[in-house]
Design an enzyme around this catalytic site. Structure first.
Site, mmCIF file in Angstrom:
data_model
loop_
_atom_site.group_PDB
_atom_site.id
_atom_site.type_symbol
_atom_site.label_atom_id
_atom_site.label_comp_id
_atom_site.label_asym_id
_atom_site.label_seq_id
_atom_site.Cartn_x
_atom_site.Cartn_y
_atom_site.Cartn_z
ATOM 1 N N LYS A 124 25.862 52.331 44.519
ATOM 2 C CA LYS A 124 26.502 53.024 45.633
ATOM 3 C C LYS A 124 26.722 52.088 46.823
ATOM 4 C CE LYS A 124 22.399 55.128 47.495
ATOM 5 N NZ LYS A 124 21.465 56.143 47.602
ATOM 6 N N ARG A 125 26.099 50.924 46.773
ATOM 7 C CA ARG A 125 26.357 49.897 47.796
ATOM 8 C C ARG A 125 27.824 49.475 47.803
ATOM 9 N NH1 ARG A 125 23.023 48.105 51.070
ATOM 10 N NH2 ARG A 125 20.848 48.562 50.718
#
Ligand code: GLU
Length: 550
Positions: free
Chosen positions: A259-260
């Site tokens: 999700k970075r």
């Protein structure tokens, strides 16, 4: 005859279901279901810090949406049930404690009272001496039984560890092959933490046995844990399941899909556009400041989505729910995911779940990481959408809109939406696209603004008769159109084009499009005008003429 396989998917619900997890679930499901077996869903929520009830429900929803139905497991939307429950590990503590008690009683596991400081000191000592650290439990094992009981009664924190016999261990993996760990490599690992919860290693082994799991198919990150699990199976006298570990799915550059990636894109866009303040209604100022000043802070799901929306960018989808929001079809996700690490052979690429379960085999699963090709997924989705009957598309787009674009839906009647979806069908790559590109339809007439791009200027200005000329003339033509439907509009515009532009419809349609949408992209013009209705169309044309000085 060999027994029908029982597989399980055992997520730790610490967030949304990642595509990698979804693929593991899909492979487990296909393996069992294609062989007349059973697929179990078990929620591994013994890590109190990382688990959440909401995340568990999210996992169930995501799996159900994908069409990965579980025969046993938590009950949700008609799935689940079964006789081996409860299927949340946090509800199985009594069972774990009973088995742990037996293991301690049999002398195969022991209480250990080492404090965190003591363990740390021993680790540091080993490091200073240049030795690999190994836990040495001899002092704990030497404690007399009554001393152990006295300490426990006094409430001293203790873990329970497995006595690991010094023997080599060979893992036979159906995908990765065979590997042997030399004797003495596995420490006496912890089975129950000081907080009373079992470790992953203990719970997974107990549950796989008690739930009758025959095939443990899971992510490669657990390959090294397998030796521990095998030692524990031996200590408990359990059967050895068949093992298979799937490689990971990565971005095309080999980096982890995390999700970075979303956060990175948001930061990059904010910096590129030199945004000093958060767009209204997205992120609170204090959160914005904290986020921008620290690369390790991440916006939460809602904030990130709101910001992306305001910036008009699409975040890379990582979790199943992201793909759902972006308008991917579950059957396409399953088809595509299965090709990440497996293939049915014979150049077959498009198939359904039935085919998948009939053909899935561990022999064709690859060992190397699979690279996630977003462009290919989008093509698959586009093919599936354009290949489905029109009514089906309208229905699915409507359901998507109700869930993710309720305000958009509230502004259109059923008939208007049907017209819009029908007109968008052949050009839609996702179920979401029509909502994103047609925002102008639900913008208030007096809030519509015109892009002043080169393209727009080219359409509207220039030598007369230009776009402005045609919009002005068509405004009076439209006054006389009473049957405001695509066919009647086509006739009226066609007649005008025949006389004004020698039948060149494009010369007329494009200025009209700019007039009513603010830009150069919309569904076919007759449909667009019909959806807008006569009053809105005329009002937008009037304001457009004003804006372009006509
Ligand atoms: N709960 C583990 C995870 O989410 C999976 C355990 C297993 O499959 O053995 O990674």
């Amino acid at each position: 005859m060999s027994q029908a396989p029982v597989t399980r998917f055992a997520p730790s619900p610490s967030g949304h279901l990642h595509v990698g997890g979804a693929r593991t679930a899909l492979f487990c499901w296909a393996y069992a279901k294609g062989r007349g077996g059973k697929f179990i869903l078990r929620i591994e929520d013994t890590d109190q810090k990382r688990s959440s009830g909401a995340a568990s429900v999210g996992f169930l929803k995501d799996l159900a949406w994908l069409g990965i139905d579980w025969d046993e497991g938590p009950e949700h939307a008609g799935h689940g049930g079964g006789t081996h429950g409860p299927y949340f590990q946090s509800e199985r503590l009594d069972l774990y404690n009973r088995i742990l008690g037996e293991l301690v009683e049999a002398g195969k596991a022991y209480y250990a009272f080492d404090t965190a400081e003591e363990l740390e000191a021993r680790r540091a000592e080993a490091k200073a001496a240049g030795r690999a650290y190994r836990y040495d439990g001899s002092s704990q094992m030497a404690l007399p039984k009554d001393e152990v009981e006295r300490r426990l009664a006094a409430g001293m924190p203790a873990v329970i560890r497995l006595k690991c016999p010094p023997q080599p261990i060979t893992i036979k993996d159906e995908i990765l092959g065979e590997a042997t760990l030399p004797a003495g490599e596995v420490d006496d690992f912890v089975l129950r933490k000081a907080d009373g919860f079992p470790t992953y290693h203990f719970a997974v082994v107990v549950d796989d046995e008690l739930m009758g799991v025959t095939h443990v198919l899971r992510a490669q990150e657990h390959f090294n844990n397998t030796t521990k699990h095998m030692l524990l199976q031996d200590a408990l006298g359990y059967r050895r399941p068949t093992y298979g570990h799937f490689s990971i799915i990565t971005n095309p550059d080999g980096s982890k899909m995390s999700k970075r990636d979303k956060d990175k894109l948001l930061r990059k866009t904010v910096v590129e556009r030199a945004l000093a303040a958060p767009p209204a209604g997205t992120v609170a100022q204090a959160r914005w400041d904290a986020w921008l000043s620290d690369k390790n802070t991440q916006l939460d799901f809602e904030e990130a989505n709101a910001l992306a929306d305001a910036l008009g960018i699409q975040l890379p989808e990582i979790n199943v729910d992201d793909f759902r929001r972006s308008g991917y079809l579950p059957e396409v996700i399953c088809n595509f995911l299965s090709l990440n690490g497996w293939s049915p052979g014979g150049d077959v690429e498009k198939f359904d779940m039935q085919f998948m379960k009939e053909r899935f085999d561990l022999k064709r699963v690859v060992k190397t990481p699979a690279k996630f090709d977003r462009a290919k997924l989008l093509n698959f989705n586009c093919d599936a959408i354009t290949g489905m009957p029109r009514e089906e598309f309208v229905g699915r787009a409507r359901a998507h809109g109700r869930e993710f674009h309720p305000q958009f839906m509230a502004k259109l009647t059923d008939a208007q939406f049907e017209l819009l979806a029908g007109a968008s069908h052949e050009r839609s790559k996702t179920l979401d696209e029509l909502f994103r590109v047609n925002r102008f339809l639900v913008t208030a007439d007096d809030a519509l603004a015109w892009e002043r791009t080169k393209n727009v200027e080219k359409v509207m200005a220039g030598a007369e008769p230009n776009g402005v000329t045609h919009v002005r003339a068509l405004a009076s033509v439209f006054e006389g159109v009473s049957d405001w439907q695509p066919a009647a509009l086509e006739a009226a515009i066609g007649a005008y084009a025949a006389s004004a532009t020698e039948g060149n419809l494009g010369k007329v349609a494009q200025p009209l499009r700019v007039a009513v949408s603010g830009g150069t992209v919309s569904p076919p013009i007759f449909d667009t005008l019909a959806i807008l209705g006569k009053a809105s169309t005329l009002e937008r044309m009037r304001r457009c003429l004003q804006a372009f000085g006509g």
